[in-house]
Design a protein around this motif. Structure first.
Motif, mmCIF file in Angstrom:
data_model
loop_
_atom_site.group_PDB
_atom_site.id
_atom_site.type_symbol
_atom_site.label_atom_id
_atom_site.label_comp_id
_atom_site.label_asym_id
_atom_site.label_seq_id
_atom_site.Cartn_x
_atom_site.Cartn_y
_atom_site.Cartn_z
ATOM 1 N N LYS A 57 0.831 -1.206 0.000
ATOM 2 C CA LYS A 57 0.000 0.000 0.000
ATOM 3 C C LYS A 57 0.867 1.258 0.000
ATOM 4 C CE LYS A 57 -4.146 -1.776 2.221
ATOM 5 N NZ LYS A 57 -5.029 -1.699 3.377
ATOM 6 N N TYR A 75 1.815 6.845 -6.874
ATOM 7 C CA TYR A 75 0.559 7.441 -7.345
ATOM 8 C C TYR A 75 -0.379 6.419 -7.959
ATOM 9 C CZ TYR A 75 2.450 12.122 -6.706
ATOM 10 O OH TYR A 75 2.978 13.252 -6.189
ATOM 11 N N SER A 132 0.822 4.060 -2.951
ATOM 12 C CA SER A 132 0.538 5.479 -2.715
ATOM 13 C C SER A 132 1.721 6.336 -3.117
ATOM 14 C CB SER A 132 0.181 5.715 -1.248
ATOM 15 O OG SER A 132 1.300 5.494 -0.412
ATOM 16 N N LYS A 152 -2.232 4.453 -5.912
ATOM 17 C CA LYS A 152 -3.317 4.641 -4.952
ATOM 18 C C LYS A 152 -3.093 5.987 -4.287
ATOM 19 C CE LYS A 152 -4.646 3.044 -0.448
ATOM 20 N NZ LYS A 152 -3.924 4.019 0.309
ATOM 21 N N LYS A 153 -4.064 6.855 -4.391
ATOM 22 C CA LYS A 153 -3.923 8.186 -3.794
ATOM 23 C C LYS A 153 -4.008 8.100 -2.278
ATOM 24 C CE LYS A 153 -3.638 10.899 -7.359
ATOM 25 N NZ LYS A 153 -2.587 11.830 -7.589
ATOM 26 N N ASP A 154 -3.088 8.766 -1.621
ATOM 27 C CA ASP A 154 -3.090 8.831 -0.175
ATOM 28 C C ASP A 154 -3.765 10.137 0.240
ATOM 29 O OD1 ASP A 154 -2.567 7.776 2.265
ATOM 30 O OD2 ASP A 154 -0.472 8.378 2.334
#
Length: 58
Positions: free
Chosen positions: A5, A12, A9, A14-16
């Motif tokens: 994860k 980019y 993130s 998965k946007k945090d």
């Protein structure tokens, strides 16, 4: 699973969520860009090493 994860993130995928009051300047963006490039180059190099190792094993 936490490491994947973090990589997602960071790259980019998965946007945090942003923290309130977080300030990004140009130098921080450049540093993250360089780190992103180095991670991708490392992963590509590891893939090449793995493929060469598999070819030698056959």
């Amino acid at each position: 699973m936490g490491i994947l994860k973090q990589f997602a993130s960071y790259l980019y995928i998965k946007k945090d969520k942003k923290e309130p009051g977080e300030k990004k300047d140009i130098y921080l963006k450049l540093m993250h860009g360089m780190n992103r490039i180095s991670i991708l180059v490392f992963l590509i190099a590891m893939l090449i090493v793995l493929v060469r190792w598999l070819i030698k094993a056959i």
